[in-house]
Design an enzyme around this catalytic site. Structure first.
Site, PDB file in Angstrom:
ATOM      1  N   SER A 126       0.862  -1.307  -0.148  1.00  0.00           N
ATOM      2  CA  SER A 126       0.035  -0.067   0.057  1.00  0.00           C
ATOM      3  C   SER A 126       0.797   1.274   0.065  1.00  0.00           C
ATOM      4  CB  SER A 126      -0.989   0.061   1.343  1.00  0.00           C
ATOM      5  OG  SER A 126      -1.788  -0.937   1.218  1.00  0.00           O
ATOM      6  N   GLU A 127       0.291   2.227  -0.608  1.00  0.00           N
ATOM      7  CA  GLU A 127       0.833   3.660  -0.630  1.00  0.00           C
ATOM      8  C   GLU A 127      -0.004   4.881  -0.055  1.00  0.00           C
ATOM      9  OE1 GLU A 127       2.524   4.241  -4.497  1.00  0.00           O
ATOM     10  OE2 GLU A 127       3.892   2.617  -4.294  1.00  0.00           O
ATOM     11  N   SER A 132      -6.344  -0.050  -1.823  1.00  0.00           N
ATOM     12  CA  SER A 132      -7.227  -1.022  -2.473  1.00  0.00           C
ATOM     13  C   SER A 132      -6.882  -1.198  -3.831  1.00  0.00           C
ATOM     14  CB  SER A 132      -8.694  -1.172  -2.344  1.00  0.00           C
ATOM     15  OG  SER A 132      -8.953  -1.258  -1.126  1.00  0.00           O
ATOM     16  N   TRP A 156       1.411   2.252   5.782  1.00  0.00           N
ATOM     17  CA  TRP A 156       0.557   1.231   6.763  1.00  0.00           C
ATOM     18  C   TRP A 156       1.408  -0.117   6.662  1.00  0.00           C
ATOM     19  CZ3 TRP A 156      -2.487   3.666   9.409  1.00  0.00           C
ATOM     20  CH2 TRP A 156      -3.465   4.713   8.957  1.00  0.00           C
ATOM     21  N   ASP A 240      -4.752 -15.382  -0.914  1.00  0.00           N
ATOM     22  CA  ASP A 240      -5.713 -16.630  -0.520  1.00  0.00           C
ATOM     23  C   ASP A 240      -5.193 -16.761   1.127  1.00  0.00           C
ATOM     24  OD1 ASP A 240      -7.020 -15.951  -2.606  1.00  0.00           O
ATOM     25  OD2 ASP A 240      -6.644 -18.095  -3.410  1.00  0.00           O
ATOM     26  N   GLY A 340     -21.471  -0.885  31.545  1.00  0.00           N
ATOM     27  CA  GLY A 340     -20.413   0.114  31.764  1.00  0.00           C
ATOM     28  C   GLY A 340     -19.103  -0.317  32.021  1.00  0.00           C
ATOM     29  N   GLU A 363      -5.721  -6.679   4.377  1.00  0.00           N
ATOM     30  CA  GLU A 363      -5.731  -7.776   3.569  1.00  0.00           C
ATOM     31  C   GLU A 363      -7.052  -7.685   2.726  1.00  0.00           C
ATOM     32  OE1 GLU A 363      -3.695 -10.053   2.804  1.00  0.00           O
ATOM     33  OE2 GLU A 363      -2.264 -10.039   4.444  1.00  0.00           O
TER      34      GLU A 363
END
Length: 383
Positions: A126-127, A132, A156, A240, A340, A363
């Site tokens: 990722s950039e 995606s 990330w 996968d 609570g 993923e």
């Protein structure tokens, strides 16, 4: 589901559960409050073979199958999601891609270090503006005499700044789109490699996430992993297994929340009886148990099929989609059971609630999983 697991795997499961409850659970809340990379427990996990589950024994790995991986990853994740994420990432792309596509020299140099926990592996895809839509990455590896010059920023990156091994996807032919992406091995410390500050995240604080920037880093020819231009194909082929892992992790987080809710509902009394006796609580627990079992079965089925050589693109996406969303629902329900106290940091429920959320994102987001599944439906129908 335990009745369907081989006896040998049940023994491993019990052993890993005992380890996780003894070594990881006591430090999980502290790591959440005051994050630090859990090197000490990761080393111990390496000694148990948990950081090289799918790596062959000749390279120092456990040489186990995907079913074992899913079962054991659930145990670690039930103790602490951060440990589960680091385990999932270093077991995943770095080692599976090396195992399947690396040269013998690359395998011999890196797999033993990663499988035993001497090194931690990381994956850089990722950039900042390409999540995606990974094919739109702009990180470039330009050919130069003797190798490549790597330039760009990855976002990330789990274990960014802590890991010693980085599997980096970069474009070697920008005009070729996804077919112009290649995979590279980058060792921590190479000149021109810089790490951003750890991201301040909602959950999974000990699983450090940071950006990695490459400023004209020189990589020798042998840093290329697999054929040039096949990086994206390699990454997609390994997704996968990664999605099965995230499904198992989500099941582990959900199980921890469910177990805590069951215990609390049995101990907490109101109007003269345990609150589990009230239909509103009892029905909630019943729904949680049903979703948890369905999620686990989907994850283990996908792993079982993969071990038998089936293509499991649809099954892995189904498992990841359902388990991640079920984990969010189950942890939300657990907060309600605690009332609570579920909102208080005195109990781990609010941590489970925060940790579960990201399983719907990494993923491949839930939306991406639905795209994959819908396409596979029609591929199976020949359309």
């Amino acid at each position: 589901m335990n009745f369907a697991l081989p006896e040998e795997l049940l023994l491993m499961q019990r052993h890993v559960r005992e380890f996780a409850q003894k070594e990881i659970v006591p430090i999980a809340s502290e790591l959440d409050r005051d994050p630090s990379f859990p090197w000490e427990t990761l080393r111990k996990m390496g000694e148990l073979g948990l950081l090289g589950i799918l790596t062959p024994g000749r390279f120092g790995g456990a040489g186990l199958d995907h079913l074992s991986y899913a079962v054991l990853l659930e145990e670690i994740s039930a103790a602490d999601a951060s440990h589960g994420t680091i385990m999932s990432v270093t077991n995943g792309f770095p080692q599976t891609v090396l195992r399947d596509y690396g040269s013998s020299r690359q395998q011999e140099r890196y797999l033993p270090r990663l499988a035993t926990g001497e090194w931690i592996g990381s994956f850089c895809l990722s950039e900042p503006h390409a999540g995606s839509d990974a094919a739109s990455m702009i990180t470039r590896a330009e050919r130069v005499p003797g190798g490549f010059r790597l330039t760009g920023t990855k976002a990330w990156v789990t274990s960014g700044g802590e890991a010693q091994f980085y599997l980096v996807m970069a474009k070697t032919d920008p005009s070729a789109g996804a077919r112009g992406v290649s995979a590279f091995i980058v060792e921590k410390g190479v000149e021109g490699m810089y790490f951003g500050r750890p991201e301040e995240k909602l959950g999974q604080h000990a699983a450090v996430t940071a950006s990695v920037t490459f400023e004209a880093c020189f990589l020798p020819e042998e840093a290329l992993l697999g054929p040039e231009g096949q990086g994206f194909v390699i990454a997609m082929a390994s997704l996968d297994a990664g999605r099965i892992g995230i499904a198992a992790q989500a099941v582990g987080i959900a199980r921890a929340a469910f177990d805590a809710a069951c215990h609390y509902a049995d101990e907490r009394r109101a109007f003269g009886q345990a609150i589990r006796e009230f239909q509103g609580v009892g029905f909630r627990l019943a729904d949680m148990a049903t979703e948890l079992e369905a999620a686990r079965l989907l994850a283990l089925r996908a792993a079982w099929l993969k071990d038998r050589g089936y293509r499991v693109t649809q099954e892995a996406s189904m498992a990841k989609l359902f388990a991640s969303e079920a984990a969010s629902r189950i942890t939300h329900a657990a907060v309600q059971v605690f009332g609570g106290y579920g909102y208080s940091k005195e109990f781990p429920i609010e941590r489970y609630f925060r940790d579960a959320r990201v399983t719907e994102i990494y993923e491949g987001t839930s939306e991406i999983q639905r795209v994959v599944i819908s396409r596979q439906i029609y591929r199976e129908r020949g359309r």
